[in-house]
Write a protein that holds these residues in place. Structure first.
Motif, PDB file in Angstrom:
ATOM      1  N   GLN A   1       0.799  -1.203  -0.003  1.00 48.77           N
ATOM      2  CA  GLN A   1       0.039  -0.031  -0.017  1.00 48.77           C
ATOM      3  C   GLN A   1       0.798   1.163  -0.013  1.00 48.77           C
ATOM      4  O   GLN A   1       1.765   1.573   0.846  1.00 48.77           O
ATOM      5  CB  GLN A   1      -0.730  -0.044   1.266  1.00 48.77           C
ATOM      6  CG  GLN A   1      -1.412   1.169   1.391  1.00 48.77           C
ATOM      7  CD  GLN A   1      -2.477   1.168   2.607  1.00 48.77           C
ATOM      8  OE1 GLN A   1      -2.498   0.313   3.508  1.00 48.77           O
ATOM      9  NE2 GLN A   1      -3.392   2.182   2.794  1.00 48.77           N
ATOM     10  N   PHE A   2       0.549   2.205  -0.894  1.00 42.22           N
ATOM     11  CA  PHE A   2       1.305   3.420  -1.029  1.00 42.22           C
ATOM     12  C   PHE A   2       0.417   4.397  -0.757  1.00 42.22           C
ATOM     13  O   PHE A   2      -0.715   4.689  -1.636  1.00 42.22           O
ATOM     14  CB  PHE A   2       2.066   3.730  -2.498  1.00 42.22           C
ATOM     15  CG  PHE A   2       3.220   2.772  -2.480  1.00 42.22           C
ATOM     16  CD1 PHE A   2       4.083   2.707  -1.680  1.00 42.22           C
ATOM     17  CD2 PHE A   2       3.155   1.688  -3.550  1.00 42.22           C
ATOM     18  CE1 PHE A   2       5.200   1.655  -1.820  1.00 42.22           C
ATOM     19  CE2 PHE A   2       4.158   0.886  -3.953  1.00 42.22           C
ATOM     20  CZ  PHE A   2       5.211   0.802  -2.939  1.00 42.22           C
ATOM     21  N   LEU A   3       0.803   5.404   0.245  1.00 41.69           N
ATOM     22  CA  LEU A   3      -0.154   6.615   0.212  1.00 41.69           C
ATOM     23  C   LEU A   3      -0.024   7.887  -0.088  1.00 41.69           C
ATOM     24  O   LEU A   3       1.782   7.964  -0.406  1.00 41.69           O
ATOM     25  CB  LEU A   3      -0.448   6.782   2.024  1.00 41.69           C
ATOM     26  CG  LEU A   3      -0.922   5.486   2.770  1.00 41.69           C
ATOM     27  CD1 LEU A   3      -0.561   5.879   4.283  1.00 41.69           C
ATOM     28  CD2 LEU A   3      -2.370   5.260   2.481  1.00 41.69           C
ATOM     29  N   PRO A   4      -0.446   8.640  -0.641  1.00 40.74           N
ATOM     30  CA  PRO A   4       0.076   9.705  -1.320  1.00 40.74           C
ATOM     31  C   PRO A   4       0.773  10.593  -1.218  1.00 40.74           C
ATOM     32  O   PRO A   4       1.518  11.299  -1.577  1.00 40.74           O
ATOM     33  CB  PRO A   4      -1.364  10.336  -1.915  1.00 40.74           C
ATOM     34  CG  PRO A   4      -2.563  10.015  -1.117  1.00 40.74           C
ATOM     35  CD  PRO A   4      -2.011   8.722  -0.708  1.00 40.74           C
ATOM     36  N   GLY A   5       0.922  10.981   0.387  1.00 40.54           N
ATOM     37  CA  GLY A   5       1.704  11.822   1.011  1.00 40.54           C
ATOM     38  C   GLY A   5       2.980  11.525   1.889  1.00 40.54           C
ATOM     39  O   GLY A   5       3.407  12.113   2.557  1.00 40.54           O
ATOM     40  N   THR A   6       3.129  10.008   1.194  1.00 37.51           N
ATOM     41  CA  THR A   6       4.505   9.346   2.167  1.00 37.51           C
ATOM     42  C   THR A   6       5.158   9.398   1.295  1.00 37.51           C
ATOM     43  O   THR A   6       5.186   8.977   0.163  1.00 37.51           O
ATOM     44  CB  THR A   6       3.633   8.432   2.776  1.00 37.51           C
ATOM     45  OG1 THR A   6       2.412   8.585   3.485  1.00 37.51           O
ATOM     46  CG2 THR A   6       4.672   7.312   3.602  1.00 37.51           C
ATOM     47  N   ILE A   7       6.705   9.192   1.760  1.00 38.77           N
ATOM     48  CA  ILE A   7       7.698   9.173   1.377  1.00 38.77           C
ATOM     49  C   ILE A   7       8.392   7.676   1.785  1.00 38.77           C
ATOM     50  O   ILE A   7       8.490   7.847   3.181  1.00 38.77           O
ATOM     51  CB  ILE A   7       9.013   9.964   1.310  1.00 38.77           C
ATOM     52  CG1 ILE A   7       8.434  11.500   0.697  1.00 38.77           C
ATOM     53  CG2 ILE A   7      10.330   9.840   0.945  1.00 38.77           C
ATOM     54  CD1 ILE A   7       9.198  12.669   0.971  1.00 38.77           C
ATOM     55  N   TYR A   8       8.415   6.646   1.497  1.00 37.83           N
ATOM     56  CA  TYR A   8       8.677   5.365   1.769  1.00 37.83           C
ATOM     57  C   TYR A   8      10.157   5.260   1.782  1.00 37.83           C
ATOM     58  O   TYR A   8      11.049   5.371   0.573  1.00 37.83           O
ATOM     59  CB  TYR A   8       8.119   4.319   0.866  1.00 37.83           C
ATOM     60  CG  TYR A   8       6.715   4.233   1.125  1.00 37.83           C
ATOM     61  CD1 TYR A   8       6.022   3.578   2.107  1.00 37.83           C
ATOM     62  CD2 TYR A   8       6.007   5.241   0.354  1.00 37.83           C
ATOM     63  CE1 TYR A   8       4.633   3.593   2.484  1.00 37.83           C
ATOM     64  CE2 TYR A   8       4.420   5.235   0.626  1.00 37.83           C
ATOM     65  CZ  TYR A   8       3.833   4.320   1.688  1.00 37.83           C
ATOM     66  OH  TYR A   8       2.417   4.535   1.732  1.00 37.83           O
ATOM     67  N   LEU A   9      11.025   4.865   2.745  1.00 32.28           N
ATOM     68  CA  LEU A   9      12.445   4.778   3.079  1.00 32.28           C
ATOM     69  C   LEU A   9      12.840   3.189   2.992  1.00 32.28           C
ATOM     70  O   LEU A   9      11.894   2.520   3.565  1.00 32.28           O
ATOM     71  CB  LEU A   9      12.891   5.268   4.098  1.00 32.28           C
ATOM     72  CG  LEU A   9      12.561   6.913   4.048  1.00 32.28           C
ATOM     73  CD1 LEU A   9      13.325   7.474   5.627  1.00 32.28           C
ATOM     74  CD2 LEU A   9      13.207   7.639   2.890  1.00 32.28           C
ATOM     75  N   ASN A  10      13.718   2.731   2.184  1.00 32.52           N
ATOM     76  CA  ASN A  10      14.252   1.245   2.184  1.00 32.52           C
ATOM     77  C   ASN A  10      14.469   0.747   3.541  1.00 32.52           C
ATOM     78  O   ASN A  10      14.216  -0.375   3.806  1.00 32.52           O
ATOM     79  CB  ASN A  10      15.177   1.086   1.226  1.00 32.52           C
ATOM     80  CG  ASN A  10      14.600   1.215  -0.316  1.00 32.52           C
ATOM     81  OD1 ASN A  10      13.334   1.131  -0.560  1.00 32.52           O
ATOM     82  ND2 ASN A  10      15.378   1.350  -1.226  1.00 32.52           N
ATOM     83  N   GLU A  11      15.182   1.718   4.372  1.00 30.87           N
ATOM     84  CA  GLU A  11      15.748   1.117   5.627  1.00 30.87           C
ATOM     85  C   GLU A  11      14.696   1.203   6.562  1.00 30.87           C
ATOM     86  O   GLU A  11      13.854   2.173   6.633  1.00 30.87           O
ATOM     87  CB  GLU A  11      17.159   1.891   5.748  1.00 30.87           C
ATOM     88  CG  GLU A  11      18.103   1.716   4.786  1.00 30.87           C
ATOM     89  CD  GLU A  11      17.931   2.714   3.776  1.00 30.87           C
ATOM     90  OE1 GLU A  11      18.671   2.428   2.750  1.00 30.87           O
ATOM     91  OE2 GLU A  11      16.918   3.423   3.526  1.00 30.87           O
ATOM     92  N   ILE A  12      14.767   0.303   7.643  1.00 24.71           N
ATOM     93  CA  ILE A  12      13.979   0.103   8.710  1.00 24.71           C
ATOM     94  C   ILE A  12      14.312   0.674   9.946  1.00 24.71           C
ATOM     95  O   ILE A  12      13.631   0.944  10.962  1.00 24.71           O
ATOM     96  CB  ILE A  12      13.303  -1.154   8.716  1.00 24.71           C
ATOM     97  CG1 ILE A  12      11.730  -1.196   9.427  1.00 24.71           C
ATOM     98  CG2 ILE A  12      14.313  -2.001   9.667  1.00 24.71           C
ATOM     99  CD1 ILE A  12      11.248  -2.328   9.187  1.00 24.71           C
ATOM    100  N   GLU A  13      15.479   1.009   9.974  1.00 25.61           N
ATOM    101  CA  GLU A  13      16.121   1.370  11.365  1.00 25.61           C
ATOM    102  C   GLU A  13      15.668   2.844  11.598  1.00 25.61           C
ATOM    103  O   GLU A  13      15.767   3.808  10.796  1.00 25.61           O
ATOM    104  CB  GLU A  13      17.526   1.531  11.347  1.00 25.61           C
ATOM    105  CG  GLU A  13      18.240   1.888  12.673  1.00 25.61           C
ATOM    106  CD  GLU A  13      19.882   2.045  12.611  1.00 25.61           C
ATOM    107  OE1 GLU A  13      20.227   2.721  13.329  1.00 25.61           O
ATOM    108  OE2 GLU A  13      20.323   1.297  11.663  1.00 25.61           O
TER     109      GLU A  13
END
Length: 123
Positions: free
Chosen positions: A95-107
């Protein structure tokens, strides 16, 4: 060569912002955040986005580097107009939300007053 397209500093922390961060979400808003949202946000002091954020760009939070995996379709415009975007740590491909920047790292980084956030683009 990467160029800094966004640079800001955390100037206020909502009382519930850390709980959102504990759930892998860093919610940024400019200092004029609506009262109803202030509790869950980290307020910052800059809306000057110079360019477009794209997958492969880097987000630096203090000295930690994160790689952008995906950018929601309104994240750049809301960041540059009202200072709002959400960083999600760990790319969620469901799921991708329109106002979100997704980062690969989880830390998850430590965010405090004075934390510096920079976004660098190679494009």
């Amino acid at each position: 060569m990467k160029k800094i397209i966004f640079d800001t500093k955390i100037v206020e922390i909502g009382k519930d912002a850390q709980s959102m961060l504990n759930n892998n979400l860093l919610i940024l808003f400019g200092t004029d955040a609506p009262e109803i949202l202030r509790d869950v946000c980290f307020m910052h002091n800059n809306k000057d986005l110079i360019g477009k954020i794209s997958a492969g760009d880097e987000v630096e939070i203090d000295d930690q580097i994160y790689t952008v995996g995906y950018v929601g379709n309104v994240a750049c415009s809301t960041l540059s107009t009202i200072g709002h975007c959400t960083f999600a740590f760990g790319l969620n491909k469901k799921q991708f939300l329109p106002g979100t920047i997704y980062l690969n790292e989880i830390e998850i980084p430590e965010i405090k007053l004075g934390t510096i956030i920079k976004i660098s683009s190679g494009y």
